[in-house]
Enzyme design. Structure first.
Site, PDB file in Angstrom:
ATOM      1  CG  HIS A 167     -35.201  -2.972  -5.836  1.00 42.67           C
ATOM      2  ND1 HIS A 167     -36.497  -2.422  -6.898  1.00 42.67           N
ATOM      3  CD2 HIS A 167     -35.439  -3.321  -4.855  1.00 42.67           C
ATOM      4  CE1 HIS A 167     -37.296  -2.352  -5.121  1.00 42.67           C
ATOM      5  NE2 HIS A 167     -36.888  -2.131  -4.619  1.00 42.67           N
ATOM      6  NE  ARG A 204       4.317   8.639  -1.270  1.00 44.56           N
ATOM      7  CZ  ARG A 204       3.883  10.055  -0.494  1.00 44.56           C
ATOM      8  NH1 ARG A 204       2.997  10.018   1.006  1.00 44.56           N
ATOM      9  NH2 ARG A 204       3.108  10.696  -1.449  1.00 44.56           N
ATOM     10  CE  LYS A 233      -2.745   3.470   5.676  1.00 44.17           C
ATOM     11  NZ  LYS A 233      -4.129   2.721   5.672  1.00 44.17           N
ATOM     12  CD  GLU A 264     -14.103   0.476   5.259  1.00 43.84           C
ATOM     13  OE1 GLU A 264     -14.420   1.042   3.984  1.00 43.84           O
ATOM     14  OE2 GLU A 264     -13.414   0.217   5.443  1.00 43.84           O
ATOM     15  CE  LYS A 292     -10.912  -1.671   4.672  1.00 38.29           C
ATOM     16  NZ  LYS A 292     -10.681  -0.104   5.256  1.00 38.29           N
ATOM     17  CD1 TRP A 302       0.831   1.200  -6.039  1.00 43.98           C
ATOM     18  CD2 TRP A 302       0.118   2.768  -8.122  1.00 43.98           C
ATOM     19  NE1 TRP A 302      -0.599   1.543  -6.962  1.00 43.98           N
ATOM     20  CE2 TRP A 302      -0.815   1.632  -7.596  1.00 43.98           C
ATOM     21  CE3 TRP A 302       0.006   3.203  -8.121  1.00 43.98           C
ATOM     22  CZ2 TRP A 302      -2.339   2.070  -8.145  1.00 43.98           C
ATOM     23  CZ3 TRP A 302      -1.426   4.298  -9.663  1.00 43.98           C
ATOM     24  CH2 TRP A 302      -2.376   2.820  -9.182  1.00 43.98           C
ATOM     25  CG  ASN A 340       4.753  10.553  -5.533  1.00 38.74           C
ATOM     26  OD1 ASN A 340       3.916   9.790  -5.999  1.00 38.74           O
ATOM     27  ND2 ASN A 340       3.852  10.848  -4.454  1.00 38.74           N
ATOM     28  N   GLY A 341       4.027  10.722  -9.015  1.00 39.17           N
ATOM     29  CA  GLY A 341       3.037  11.795  -9.811  1.00 39.17           C
ATOM     30  C   GLY A 341       2.655  11.154 -11.248  1.00 39.17           C
ATOM     31  CD  GLU A 348      -8.800  -1.802   1.492  1.00 40.60           C
ATOM     32  OE1 GLU A 348      -8.119  -1.213   0.453  1.00 40.60           O
ATOM     33  OE2 GLU A 348      -9.002  -1.914   2.484  1.00 40.60           O
ATOM     34  CB  CYS A 362       6.186   7.224  -6.534  1.00 38.35           C
ATOM     35  SG  CYS A 362       5.335   5.959  -7.428  1.00 38.35           S
TER      36      CYS A 362
HETATM   37  C1  F6R Z   1      -9.316   1.689   2.442  1.00 41.22           C
HETATM   38  C2  F6R Z   1      -8.651   2.268   1.670  1.00 41.22           C
HETATM   39  C3  F6R Z   1      -8.850   3.423   0.765  1.00 41.22           C
HETATM   40  C4  F6R Z   1      -8.855   5.318   1.218  1.00 41.22           C
HETATM   41  C5  F6R Z   1      -8.333   6.198   0.802  1.00 41.22           C
HETATM   42  C6  F6R Z   1      -8.877   7.300   0.908  1.00 41.22           C
HETATM   43  O1  F6R Z   1      -9.177   0.116   2.853  1.00 41.22           O
HETATM   44  O2  F6R Z   1      -7.053   2.648   2.878  1.00 41.22           O
HETATM   45  O3  F6R Z   1      -9.596   3.453   0.681  1.00 41.22           O
HETATM   46  O4  F6R Z   1      -9.136   4.848   2.896  1.00 41.22           O
HETATM   47  O5  F6R Z   1      -7.979   6.144  -0.162  1.00 41.22           O
HETATM   48  O6  F6R Z   1      -7.411   7.960   1.852  1.00 41.22           O
HETATM   49  P1  F6R Z   1      -7.308   8.890   2.427  1.00 41.22           P
HETATM   50  O7  F6R Z   1      -8.366   8.248   3.777  1.00 41.22           O
HETATM   51  O8  F6R Z   1      -5.876   9.072   2.441  1.00 41.22           O
HETATM   52  O9  F6R Z   1      -7.977   9.928   1.243  1.00 41.22           O
END
Ligand code: F6R
Length: 609
Positions: A504, A27, A604, A481, A485, A75, A99-100, A488, A2
């Site tokens: 396994h 956000r 984000k 990773e 990627k 969000w 926000n929260g 998501e 948010c």
């Molecule tokens: C994936 C992604 C998230 C962040 C995670 C941590 O592409 O961006 O998995 O890596 O939310 O975020 P930060 O690095 O801001 O603590």
């Protein structure tokens, strides 16, 4: 999650609020809204479901007047993303954005109901507006009512409040979620992050935990959690605003993938001193890793996978035992922290709630708290003993790309410094490794010039329902990773596995409908990877092998899809192999037509747990 914005200005607030919200949309983006105090003193608001453009469209037909206003991009945590649940939430003379999470909102709602106040939404935020409005109804002035309200809230929050009849007042509070106050010319601003305020002002104060801020056009009074009037430092930002421009790329994610050579160069250069013969690694100068018996590395998501890579590096090169964990698990499992431990927290945003909570758990227990962040003014940075910036530049796409490789670069340099402190590596070796690291940006630049084969593979991948990524050693976290990627942004179910784990369990999944991506540079584990590759090919899997020229040659023609990678220092392969997995995810998402920069359900900066 948010985004909050507030303006006490001298011009119509609505268009400025919307522009600022665009910079906070990372956000959260399931609904948005703004409220203003109109010149006759009443509060009006506009809210819309979906992206910010929906609100913008609404404002064309239903403009909002007033020079003081608050805005929010949501969000959803409590209540589905519909217009009713969108912020700002109004009750009586009060309008609130938040926000929260207010953890005791059900209890408060019950009390309010008993007092005759009826909630109209499913949100926790509405409770704040109702409580404050109740205190005003009881005869309290807005500031007093806001104070009394805050005392009743538990949970984490950043709040901005407007009051009907008060055109020169905004109240803000921070407890667990970030807020910055901005200073203009007889104008004041408020934002979830300072970058949202950048076009309006570069003069910023960050609120601290427990702060209450009373804003008027002439300035701000800030009170700490004990109610004392305090003076918080003013900072001057030196960033420009053009990073919100896609610079000709179709998506921010694409731009950020292609920015990696430059971002990495900046990150590497900022920690290498070239003046002497050999290489001097210029970080954590006051810390001697000889005195560190153990390192713990904590993060979430992509940043956690960067920590995973670092575990391999640190244990191998510096010979220090490393424990890694995800923030949400670490914070509740109450792990004993061995005396002398260095606790390291990695976070792009520096605001991730679980990582921050894990950091706070380590305060007073660990010998030193180090953070590796992209935002040097973030909460995680401010609460650390030492901060290592990754210098990736603002990352706007929700999927982390350049932050990941820059985190890796800084973690790698830290590993070298640790190995050097502990005399586990010779000066010649350090100089050679640093020189290899320094040549990476140009290698990656060249590599990014020819990605056609990846596009073709990605288009095929985009029709799959399940994908497996396999890797061993340093490639295992990169496989994790890769799967993150892909899922998501393309919404394709994908899993990363250590290739040795295949037998396994996961091999049961393999048939001709499951693409398998194998990350296998030609190193000491290559042959083992190739055995695993044969095992899945024998079960009709459609394999893509990502390797260097030598690796692809020795794998032979049995593998149909190949991605050729430049050959580099074996230790540095995670920084190189990160690129094809980002590109595979990106092009698959483009092929599926998903919202690459703002994928569904994500945000984000994850400031709630
Ligand atoms: C994936 C992604 C998230 C962040 C995670 C941590 O592409 O961006 O998995 O890596 O939310 O975020 P930060 O690095 O801001 O603590």
């Amino acid at each position: 999650m948010c985004g909050i914005i507030g303006i006490l200005g001298n011009h119509e607030a609505a268009p400025i609020l919307v522009e600022a919200l665009k910079r906070l949309e990372y956000r959260g983006y399931d609904s948005s809204g703004i409220a203003t105090v109109e010149s006759e003193g009443s509060i009006d608001r506009r809210r819309a479901v979906g992206k910010l453009v929906e609100l913008q469209d609404k404002l064309v037909f239903q403009p909002l007047k007033g020079k003081v206003g608050i805005g929010h991009t949501r969000w959803a945590t409590h209540g589905e993303p519909n217009e009713e649940n969108a912020h700002p939430h109004n009750s009586g003379a009060v309008s609130v954005v938040h926000n929260g999470i207010i953890e005791n909102f059900l209890e408060l709602r019950h009390e309010l109901r008993c007092d005759g106040y009826k909630p109209e939404t499913d949100t926790d935020t509405e409770t704040i507006a109702m409580l404050c409005s109740k205190f005003i109804d009881e005869g309290h002035e807005p500031i007093d009512a806001a104070r009394k309200t805050l005392l009743k809230l538990s949970g984490s929050f950043a709040i901005a409040m407007l009051f009907a009849g008060h055109e020169n007042l905004m109240i803000a509070a921070r407890s667990g979620s970030p807020l910055a106050v901005g200073y203009g010319k007889n104008e004041m601003y408020l934002g979830s992050d300072a970058l949202a305020l950048l076009p309006m002002t570069k003069k910023i104060t960050y609120l601290e935990e427990g702060d209450l801020a009373i804003l008027a056009r002439e300035g701000v009074d800030i009170y700490d959690h004990l109610g004392n009037l305090v003076s918080r430092p003013i900072k001057y930002l030196n960033q420009s605003t053009n990073f919100y421009d896609k610079s000709g790329f179709n998506h921010f994610m694409e731009k950020e993938i292609y920015e990696q050579p430059v971002a990495l160069e900046t990150a590497i250069k900022s920690y290498i001193c070239d003046k002497n013969v050999g290489a001097k690694i210029n970080l954590l100068k006051e810390l001697n890793f000889k005195e560190i018996p153990k390192i713990i590395l904590i993060a979430c998501g992509t940043a956690y996978y960067a920590c995973y890579v670092a575990k391999y590096w640190i244990e191998k090169l510096a010979k220090i035992p490393v424990e890694i964990d995800i923030g949400s698990e670490f914070r509740y499992r109450e792990p004993p922290i061995e005396k002398g431990t260095a606790a390291i927290f990695v976070s792009q945003s520096g605001e991730t709630a679980d990582t921050l909570a894990a950091l706070r758990y380590c305060v007073g227990k660990a010998k030193i708290i180090i953070s590796i962040v992209n935002v040097s003014t973030s909460s995680i940075a401010r609460e650390s003993d030492q901060v290592l910036e990754i210098h990736a530049g603002p990352e706007i796409g929700v999927a982390s790309t350049k932050a990941f490789t820059c985190q890796l670069a800084v973690l790698f340099l830290m590993t070298l410094k640790a190995a050097q402190d502990r005399s586990e590596i010779s000066e010649i070796n350090i100089a050679k490794t640093v020189s290899d690291l320094k040549s990476l940006p140009s290698t990656l630049n060249q590599y990014l010039g020819s990605t056609n084969s990846i596009q073709d593979i990605a288009y095929k991948l985009s029709t799959a329902s399940d994908v497996l990524f396999l890797g061993r050693g340093l490639m295992y976290p990169v496989a994790l990773e890769g799967a993150l990627k892909l899922k998501e942004i393309s919404y394709i179910h994908s899993e990363g596995y250590a290739a040795g784990e295949l037998k396994h369990g996961p091999i049961a999944l393999i048939d001709d409908s499951v693409p398998v991506i194998i990350l296998a540079p030609c190193d000491e584990l290559f042959e083992k990877n190739i055995s695993n590759m044969h095992e899945v090919i024998a079960r009709k899997a459609n394999v893509t092998l990502i390797s260097d020229k030598e690796g692809l040659q020795s794998a032979g023609s049995i593998v149909k899809n190949t991605i050729e990678m430049p050959r580099t220092n074996k230790l540095l392969t995670p920084l190189v192999y990160a690129l094809p997995i980002q590109l595979l995810a990106y092009f698959s998402a483009v092929s599926k037509g998903t919202d690459v920069d703002q994928p569904r359900n994500l945000a984000k900066s994850v400031t709630v747990e």
